[in-house]
Enzyme design. Structure first.
Site, PDB file in Angstrom:
ATOM      1  N   TRP A 115       0.905  -1.314  -0.023  1.00 50.31           N
ATOM      2  CA  TRP A 115      -0.105   0.062  -0.141  1.00 50.31           C
ATOM      3  C   TRP A 115       0.737   1.372  -0.101  1.00 50.31           C
ATOM      4  CZ3 TRP A 115      -0.558   4.166   3.477  1.00 50.31           C
ATOM      5  CH2 TRP A 115      -1.639   4.787   3.302  1.00 50.31           C
ATOM      6  N   HIS A 116       2.030   1.239   0.613  1.00 52.10           N
ATOM      7  CA  HIS A 116       2.746   2.362   0.729  1.00 52.10           C
ATOM      8  C   HIS A 116       3.433   2.665  -0.519  1.00 52.10           C
ATOM      9  CE1 HIS A 116       2.248   1.964   5.177  1.00 52.10           C
ATOM     10  NE2 HIS A 116       2.749   3.214   5.425  1.00 52.10           N
ATOM     11  N   GLY A 117       3.662   1.733  -1.243  1.00 52.30           N
ATOM     12  CA  GLY A 117       4.433   1.930  -2.787  1.00 52.30           C
ATOM     13  C   GLY A 117       4.843   0.845  -3.387  1.00 52.30           C
ATOM     14  N   PHE A 175       1.900   8.494  -1.029  1.00 50.36           N
ATOM     15  CA  PHE A 175       1.309   7.091  -0.746  1.00 50.36           C
ATOM     16  C   PHE A 175      -0.428   7.318  -1.086  1.00 50.36           C
ATOM     17  CE2 PHE A 175       5.079   6.220   0.518  1.00 50.36           C
ATOM     18  CZ  PHE A 175       5.646   6.534   1.894  1.00 50.36           C
TER      19      PHE A 175
END
Lengths: 473, 310
Positions: A313-315, A473
């Protein structure tokens, strides 16, 4: 629209004034328009995208709820989740996927992910799942639903609002509460200082040390620790501002941080860091997978998968995925070794536990910040370059720190960090300094306010305009 | 709500009163700094009769023009308003608007065409403006309000200098107000030699923002309404292994010509210079580089004049 911008300084008082002047049943319209205008500064196409998301998910919630056939209901939900996830993955992973191919035979689109997409996608998925499982009623009033999704303080970087907790607040009659507004302003100013001074100054120093090819040894190790502080102030500062802004409109957003760096275990850390994301992952990934109800081994798999999703989800970079996996593995090991890691210890044992958790978290942030796994390992390796000669290592670190820290005003930040930690300790004990300060008598309180605002303005003059780390994000 | 408005008004009033007291009592403390040269440039702009050539832009003009040569070649007085890219293009244009008249040729030369129309450099803004109310008038209330938050930092530092008597001390090195000549260029003897380090980071993207174009077009109209002409010229470009392809500059120029309502008189490739012609960084030319660039600018201007007369 950045919170530190002239446009926002004009936008906020106007929106605030209109919100409290208009009749109660028109306030959500004001919030919708405010959210749309706020988001439009990022680009009109993004604002239209958000509106489409709101419209589709609004009808989606009602459609799901009205299905009598359970099989059809489940399939509709799955379709929505699938489509929303695919869109999110496309924006996050398109550039990364293209970069894997060395030749330029693909027609590369200039794909830029709308700011905040990760956050409001998760909010909408959470809402749809809650409607499906009948934890919430679908919102029949489009304006109320739109105001909830498009509420501008949380739009760009959370906190990720839960429909169960936040949506009902858009349906009640709000009364102008002077004390709540002052409290909100205090939290905004605190967040402002954390983000636009502390995170900014530390960020400049860390960027410089990381970018200098000759950086190795203690100064690089110190920079990793300062990055640990930077990312905390950056995100915590934004969350404080978002929560404070919510208070101005009598909307209580979820607390997103609760002294995470004073945690005595990784499990406790995740109950205090980015709380809204942790709650979302727990409710919509971990528990549906079985949580801790299906035996030890399955619990460990579920933890690992949950943190893998967090990393993704963060990248799109593999470094985020490794970061997530490390936290998953860390928690698994913790559970294996200490059955109940959520119990806290007192005294020296407690301090030792905090230090260990901080070291672990600091280590994982190296991956989070690095451009590649090779870079991360290179940084880790270089941190200990020269450690075989401890005296030289320490003296060199002190010398380099003295040289660069004056230029970047880092020492002041480190001093302020001690105060921030003390404030965090008070917070853990249940003391809210923003509330306590209201009890100080006039005129001392007013002198304090004037000096406090002056101090914030004085220190944030050095802000050079870097964006929130979590915007990407 | 009334209580809140009263208290916020009271807070803002305290700051306004303190600011007024400060600017009344504490004199300017940074008059010898590089950016204080803007005061001399404005004085020259106001005192030079039209028709004149006005150079508008950032420090590429400070370090890249021999105004006396330009003045002789074009037979028009030259005012070099070039200053500092950190202030933002909008600031540089605002300064120029102070005195544009019929027959003036305004030449715009700036590094960045991708700006967002803001006044930048929070750390420099008040250190340059100080209590020079002429500058406040030029910047305007909105520009002042945009930078209000950085005022306390300037006030504290200026007050320290005022109390200690350490303000307005002579500045050593090239970047000092005393090192500007009467035209607004850096004095020749102050930018001799070359010490530029070549790297990829020196080259930013050649993007053009719509805000920048809108502002340039508004500036064009401003000049035309006063009988003046706005022209765009190139900045010096470092010729090294990292220099972008010609095609990048061609498409940049084409876009600029298509979108702006003023004439673009330069070809960017004519302003390529080897590292030995740069002074201490990009895009600061040394004295020899400034000579070459001025000659090229003169050629471009003469070519434009000829095409105008045809």
């Amino acid at each position: 629209m950045d919170f530190f911008s002239f446009e926002f300084c004009i936008f906020l008082p106007i929106l605030f004034s209109i919100y409290w002047i208009v009749p109660t049943d028109h306030r959500n319209i004001v919030l919708c328009l405010g959210g749309f205008i706020f988001y439009s500064f990022a680009g009109y196409n993004y604002a239209i995208t958000l509106l489409l998301y709101v419209i589709v998910s609004y009808f989606g919630g009602i459609y799901i709820f009205r299905q009598n056939n359970q099989y059809k209901k489940t399939n509709i939900l799955k379709t929505f989740i699938f489509v929303l996830t695919i869109i999110l993955l496309f924006f996050k992973y398109y550039s990364f996927t293209i970069s894997l191919f060395q030749n330029n035979s693909f027609n590369v689109l200039n794909v830029i992910m709308p700011i905040g997409l990760s956050f409001y996608t998760f909010e909408i998925i959470g809402y749809l799942v809650d409607v499906y499982s009948e934890k919430v009623q679908p919102e029949n009033n489009f304006i109320t639903y739109a105001a909830y999704i498009m509420f501008f303080p949380q739009l760009l970087s959370g906190p990720i609002a839960s429909a169960k907790v936040t949506l009902p607040q858009f349906k009640i009659d709000h009364k102008f509460n002077y004390d709540k507004i002052i409290y909100g302003l205090k939290r905004i100013s605190y967040g402002f200082f954390l983000k636009y001074y502390l995170a900014s100054v530390l960020g400049n120093f860390v960027d410089y040390i990381y970018s200098a090819e000759s950086s190795r040894g203690g100064i690089l190790l110190l920079s990793t620790m300062l990055y640990t502080l930077q990312i905390y102030y950056d995100f915590y500062g934004y969350s404080e501002m978002a929560i404070g802004l919510g208070k101005l409109f009598d909307i209580d957003l979820i607390e997103n941080f609760n002294a995470p760096y004073l945690s005595q275990s990784i499990g406790i850390f995740w109950s205090r860091w980015h709380i809204s994301l942790t709650n979302w992952l727990k409710e919509y990934i971990y528990i549906p997978l079985g949580g801790n109800k299906k035996g030890k081994f399955r619990t460990y798999i579920n933890i690992f998968v949950t943190f893998l999703v967090s990393g993704m989800w963060h990248g799109s970079n593999i470094t985020y995925i490794v970061w997530g996996m490390l936290h998953g593995i860390g928690q698994i090991i913790e559970r294996c070794l200490f059955h109940n890691s959520k119990n806290e210890s007192n005294g020296i044992v407690g301090i030792i536990r905090i230090v260990f958790v901080l070291l672990f978290v600091n280590f994982t942030w190296i991956f989070f910040r690095a451009d590649s796994i090779n870079d991360a390992f290179s940084i880790i390796f270089n941190c200990f370059s020269g450690v075989g000669h401890p005296r030289t290592y320490i003296l060199k670190t002190i010398f380099e720190f003295k040289t660069y820290s004056d230029f970047y005003n880092v020492k002041k930040c480190m001093l302020f960090s001690i105060f921030i930690m003390i404030i965090d300790m008070f917070k853990l004990k249940g003391y809210d300094l923003a509330l306590l300060s209201s009890k100080v008598r006039n005129p001392f309180r007013w002198i304090g306010y004037v000096l406090y605002i002056f101090m914030i303005m004085y220190y944030t003059a050095s802000y050079t305009g870097s964006s929130f780390i979590y915007f990407k994000f | 709500m009334k209580k809140l408005i009263i208290k916020i008004t009271f807070l803002i009033s305290i700051y306004l009163v303190l600011s007024i007291i400060f600017f009344t009592v504490v004199s300017a403390q940074y008059n010898t700094a590089y950016d204080a040269a803007v005061l001399d440039k404005i004085d020259r702009l106001e005192s030079t009769e039209s028709p004149k050539i006005i150079l508008v832009g950032d420090s590429n003009l400070v370090f890249g023009i021999d105004s006396s040569k330009l003045q002789s070649a074009m037979n028009m007085p030259v005012v070099n308003l070039g200053l500092h890219a950190s202030f933002g293009n909008k600031f540089n244009e605002l300064i120029a608007k102070d005195n544009i008249n019929k027959g003036d040729i305004v030449i715009l030369s700036q590094i960045d065409y991708n700006d967002d129309d803001k006044l930048y450099a929070p750390k420099l803004f008040w250190y340059t403006l100080e209590n020079h109310f002429k500058l406040w008038k030029i910047i305007g209330p909105i520009g002042l309000a945009e930078n209000a938050i950085t005022l306390p930092e300037y006030c504290v530092n200026a007050l320290k200098k005022y109390i200690n008597g350490t303000g307005n001390q002579a500045v050593t090195g090239t970047y000092a107000r005393a090192n500007f000549n009467e035209y607004g260029d850096i004095k020749r003897e102050c930018h001799i030699g070359s010490n530029i380090k070549v790297s990829k980071e020196l080259f930013s993207s050649m993007k053009i923002s719509s805000k920048c174009i809108n502002r340039i077009n508004a500036f064009t109209k401003y000049c035309e309404d006063r009988g003046a002409t706005l022209l765009i010229s190139s900045v010096p470009i470092l010729n090294c292994e990292y220099t972008p392809d010609d095609s990048i500059y061609d498409s940049f120029e084409k876009e600029l010509r298509n979108k702006t309502k003023c004439e673009v008189i330069s070809k960017w490739q004519d302003y390529l210079y080897e590292p030995e012609y740069f002074f201490d960084g990009y895009p600061h030319l040394n004295a020899e580089g400034a000579d070459l660039r001025t000659i090229q600018l003169i050629k471009d201007l003469k070519s434009w004049e000829n095409s105008k007369n045809e």
